[in-house]
Design a protein around this motif. Structure first.
Motif, short mmCIF file in Angstrom:
data_model
loop_
_atom_site.label_atom_id
_atom_site.label_comp_id
_atom_site.label_asym_id
_atom_site.label_seq_id
_atom_site.Cartn_x
_atom_site.Cartn_y
_atom_site.Cartn_z
N GLY A 110 -8.71 13.39 -18.14
CA GLY A 110 -9.36 13.74 -16.89
C GLY A 110 -8.37 14.32 -15.90
N ASN A 111 -8.89 14.79 -14.78
CA ASN A 111 -8.06 15.42 -13.76
C ASN A 111 -8.18 14.63 -12.45
OD1 ASN A 111 -7.53 17.75 -15.51
ND2 ASN A 111 -9.66 18.28 -15.11
N ILE A 112 -7.03 14.36 -11.83
CA ILE A 112 -7.01 13.61 -10.58
C ILE A 112 -7.02 14.56 -9.39
CG2 ILE A 112 -5.71 11.97 -9.16
CD1 ILE A 112 -6.87 10.72 -11.64
N GLN A 113 -7.87 14.27 -8.42
CA GLN A 113 -7.88 14.99 -7.16
C GLN A 113 -7.56 14.02 -6.03
OE1 GLN A 113 -11.87 16.79 -7.16
NE2 GLN A 113 -10.87 18.80 -7.34
N LYS A 114 -6.67 14.41 -5.14
CA LYS A 114 -6.31 13.53 -4.03
C LYS A 114 -7.36 13.57 -2.93
CE LYS A 114 -2.08 12.90 -2.84
NZ LYS A 114 -0.70 13.02 -2.33
N ASN A 115 -8.09 14.65 -2.86
CA ASN A 115 -9.12 14.80 -1.83
C ASN A 115 -10.43 15.30 -2.46
OD1 ASN A 115 -7.49 14.23 0.64
ND2 ASN A 115 -6.35 16.03 -0.09
N VAL A 116 -11.53 15.01 -1.80
CA VAL A 116 -12.84 15.48 -2.26
C VAL A 116 -12.99 16.97 -1.95
CG1 VAL A 116 -15.34 15.29 -1.94
CG2 VAL A 116 -13.91 13.22 -1.97
N LYS A 126 -4.06 2.09 -7.58
CA LYS A 126 -4.38 3.51 -7.64
C LYS A 126 -3.54 4.21 -8.71
CE LYS A 126 -5.17 5.56 -3.74
NZ LYS A 126 -4.99 6.22 -2.43
N ALA A 127 -2.27 3.81 -8.82
CA ALA A 127 -1.40 4.42 -9.82
C ALA A 127 -1.90 4.12 -11.24
CB ALA A 127 0.03 3.91 -9.65
N ASP A 128 -2.31 2.88 -11.48
CA ASP A 128 -2.84 2.53 -12.80
C ASP A 128 -4.11 3.32 -13.12
OD1 ASP A 128 -0.83 0.71 -13.32
OD2 ASP A 128 -1.95 -1.00 -12.48
N ALA A 129 -4.95 3.49 -12.11
CA ALA A 129 -6.17 4.28 -12.31
C ALA A 129 -5.82 5.73 -12.66
CB ALA A 129 -7.03 4.23 -11.06
N TYR A 130 -4.83 6.28 -11.95
CA TYR A 130 -4.39 7.65 -12.24
C TYR A 130 -3.90 7.77 -13.68
CZ TYR A 130 -4.41 9.04 -7.27
OH TYR A 130 -4.77 9.37 -6.00
N LEU A 131 -3.09 6.79 -14.10
CA LEU A 131 -2.54 6.83 -15.47
C LEU A 131 -3.66 6.84 -16.51
CD1 LEU A 131 0.50 4.38 -15.25
CD2 LEU A 131 0.59 6.81 -15.86
N LYS A 132 -4.65 5.99 -16.31
CA LYS A 132 -5.74 5.88 -17.29
C LYS A 132 -6.54 7.18 -17.37
CE LYS A 132 -6.26 0.86 -16.86
NZ LYS A 132 -5.89 0.56 -18.26
N ILE A 169 3.09 9.48 -10.22
CA ILE A 169 2.32 9.66 -11.47
C ILE A 169 1.74 11.07 -11.53
CG2 ILE A 169 0.28 8.92 -12.76
CD1 ILE A 169 2.65 6.98 -12.90
N LEU A 170 1.15 11.52 -10.44
CA LEU A 170 0.55 12.85 -10.41
C LEU A 170 1.59 13.94 -10.66
CD1 LEU A 170 -1.97 12.76 -7.42
CD2 LEU A 170 -2.47 12.82 -9.87
N GLU A 171 2.78 13.72 -10.14
CA GLU A 171 3.82 14.74 -10.25
C GLU A 171 4.56 14.70 -11.59
OE1 GLU A 171 7.98 16.09 -8.01
OE2 GLU A 171 6.71 14.51 -7.16
N LYS A 172 4.82 13.49 -12.09
CA LYS A 172 5.73 13.35 -13.23
C LYS A 172 5.06 13.04 -14.57
CE LYS A 172 9.54 13.79 -10.75
NZ LYS A 172 10.52 14.88 -10.95
N HIS A 173 3.90 12.37 -14.52
CA HIS A 173 3.32 11.88 -15.77
C HIS A 173 2.62 13.01 -16.54
CE1 HIS A 173 1.82 8.98 -18.65
NE2 HIS A 173 0.58 9.46 -18.48
N ALA A 210 0.83 -1.20 0.00
CA ALA A 210 0.00 0.00 0.00
C ALA A 210 0.87 1.26 0.00
CB ALA A 210 -0.93 -0.02 1.21
N LYS A 211 1.95 1.21 0.78
CA LYS A 211 2.87 2.34 0.84
C LYS A 211 3.50 2.60 -0.53
CE LYS A 211 7.30 3.63 2.92
NZ LYS A 211 8.38 3.20 3.87
N HIS A 212 3.99 1.53 -1.18
CA HIS A 212 4.60 1.67 -2.49
C HIS A 212 3.58 2.12 -3.54
CE1 HIS A 212 8.26 -1.14 -1.57
NE2 HIS A 212 8.39 0.09 -1.09
N SER A 213 2.36 1.58 -3.45
CA SER A 213 1.32 1.94 -4.41
C SER A 213 0.98 3.43 -4.31
CB SER A 213 0.07 1.09 -4.16
OG SER A 213 -0.96 1.44 -5.06
N ASN A 214 0.83 3.91 -3.08
CA ASN A 214 0.53 5.34 -2.89
C ASN A 214 1.68 6.23 -3.34
OD1 ASN A 214 -2.01 4.82 -1.81
ND2 ASN A 214 -1.22 4.67 0.29
N LYS A 215 2.90 5.75 -3.09
CA LYS A 215 4.07 6.53 -3.49
C LYS A 215 4.17 6.61 -5.01
CE LYS A 215 8.90 7.07 -2.09
NZ LYS A 215 10.00 6.51 -1.27
N TYR A 216 3.87 5.49 -5.67
CA TYR A 216 3.90 5.48 -7.14
C TYR A 216 2.77 6.35 -7.70
CZ TYR A 216 4.00 3.66 -11.92
OH TYR A 216 4.08 3.55 -13.28
N ALA A 217 1.61 6.30 -7.04
CA ALA A 217 0.49 7.14 -7.49
C ALA A 217 0.86 8.62 -7.39
CB ALA A 217 -0.74 6.83 -6.65
#
Length: 424
Positions: free
Chosen positions: A371-377, A359-365, A326-330, A316-323
């Motif tokens: 679309g635009n990703i938001q970390k919080n509602v 979560k990272a794969d979802a962000y990429l798609k 993605i937000l920062e670099k992709h 989970a830690k690695h997945s969130n870090k990769y996500a």
């Protein structure tokens, strides 16, 4: 018998002297000749026996020399300790039987004897041309992996270099290697020489896992200190890898008695010339050491490791870090956006755990769709994608609260519906 002849002959010679003194020359001469004949024949027989003994001794010496030539040994009179000898043996064993035509009898014997640790020559159970082919495929076909990391503990460190070599018939047929950006400072560069500046343009390790798994395929995985590498590998995957795993370090500890089993020291002992503390170089050194042990100790079966650590929190830690990476670099290619897609130009937030994608794969798609990703509602959120959970998450509760306000409509959809909408 020869002693008796000498005694009788000497007696006749002595009697003949008395005959000559008494002037009975004819009898004395006959007796003298008989005596000389007996003595001479006894002496001649002794020379023949001595000659035969000398010949037999020479044959025994020759046989000992031939036997000593049939034993493979180095200048220290120990079993072969150089990987170049093992590599030559592998190549030699791969030759067709016709390659043996013309070898003399002694050479053929030498090819069928190997020296082991107790310095006693032991004949191979199989002939030279069959010894290599009789190896099981799992002994000579596999993939070796090695990782360079920011530290030892899998829970506090990251992979910074991935190396893998695919081996067929004990020969390298393909190589995979890449640096990785750990998204943290590299403080142990004095070990491997990899610096922060070297990895800036590379992705987080998770981004390379699909390529690595495709390279490995269904192969048995070999590694030196396999628990270390496999745990790091599994920490970036959704589930623990299912391939069989062989720890070459454990193979060595079960068969050898070394002061140090560190790969850097094994390199020196066996004259292995590969790059030290770099992933592919360590993979190559592991292969050379394994080949050495395979023939030195006549390994017929492998013992597989069972590495099944619970790494769910670390995943989970690695997945969130990769996500976050993605937000920062992709950056998506806007020319490929489909403005008719359901998620195009929508503000989308994710909450909960997902079964079929990270979560990272979802962000990429979403980013690649436009679309635009938001970390919080927030009040600007259009869609909240929910994973599987028994209770409402904080983000879902916040969305419900905002939906009570006029002109606010945050759509809530679950993973299954989200995946269907992605395909439209």
């Amino acid at each position: 018998m020869k002693v008796l002849k000498i005694i009788i002959g000497s007696f006749f010679i002595f009697i003949s002297i008395g005959g000559f003194i008494s002037k009975d020359f004819l009898l004395a001469t006959v007796v003298l000749l008989i005596g000389l004949f007996l003595v001479k024949s006894a002496i001649k027989n002794k020379k023949v026996i001595n000659s035969k003994k000398t010949h037999d001794d020479n044959i025994q010496i020759k046989e000992k020399e031939d036997k000593s030539n049939n034993v493979i040994e180095n200048k220290d009179n120990k079993s072969v300790k150089n990987v170049s000898d093992i590599n030559n043996k592998v190549k030699d064993l791969k030759k067709e039987p016709d390659d043996n035509v013309g070898l003399n009898k002694n050479e053929n014997k030498a090819n069928n004897v190997i020296k082991i640790k107790n310095d006693k020559p032991v004949k191979n159970t199989s002939s030279k041309d069959n010894e290599y082919n009789n190896l099981n495929s799992n002994l000579k076909d596999f993939t070796i992996i090695d990782f360079e990391t920011t530290g030892i503990s899998v829970f506090n460190n990251e992979i910074i270099e991935i190396g893998a070599i695919k081996v067929r018939d004990l020969e390298i047929v393909d190589t995979y290697e890449t640096l990785c950006n750990p998204l943290k400072s590299i403080e142990n560069d004095y070990i491997h020489g990899i610096k922060d500046s070297d990895v800036l343009n590379y992705k987080y390790p998770t981004a390379y896992m699909d390529d690595l798994l495709a390279f490995i395929g269904d192969d048995t995985i070999f590694a030196y200190n396999a628990p270390f590498d496999i745990e790091f590998l599994n920490s970036y995957l959704k589930d623990n890898i299912s391939n069989k795993v062989v720890d070459v370090l454990s193979l060595a500890r079960a068969r050898e008695n070394r002061e140090s089993y560190k790969l850097v020291d094994v390199r020196k002992d066996l004259n292995i010339n590969t790059e030290c503390h770099r992933s592919v170089g360590d993979c190559e050194a592991t292969l050379e050491y394994y080949k050495y042990m395979l023939f030195e100790y006549d390994i017929k079966r492998l013992q597989y490791c069972n590495i099944d650590s619970d790494l769910s929190k670390l995943r989970a830690k690695h997945s969130n870090k990769y996500a976050d990476y993605i937000l920062e670099k992709h950056t998506a290619d806007s020319s490929t956006f489909d403005n008719q897609h359901y998620f195009y130009d929508k503000n989308i937030c994710f909450s909960g755990d997902f079964e079929n994608l990270s979560k990272a794969d979802a962000y990429l798609k979403i980013i690649d769709i436009g679309g635009n990703i938001q970390k919080n509602v927030t009040l600007k959120t259009n869609i909240l994608v929910l994973g599987n959970q028994n209770t409402k998450t904080t983000k879902e509760k916040k969305a419900d609260e905002y939906n009570l306000r006029p002109n606010i409509n945050i759509e809530k959809i679950y993973e299954k519906d989200f995946l269907k909408l992605l395909e439209k």
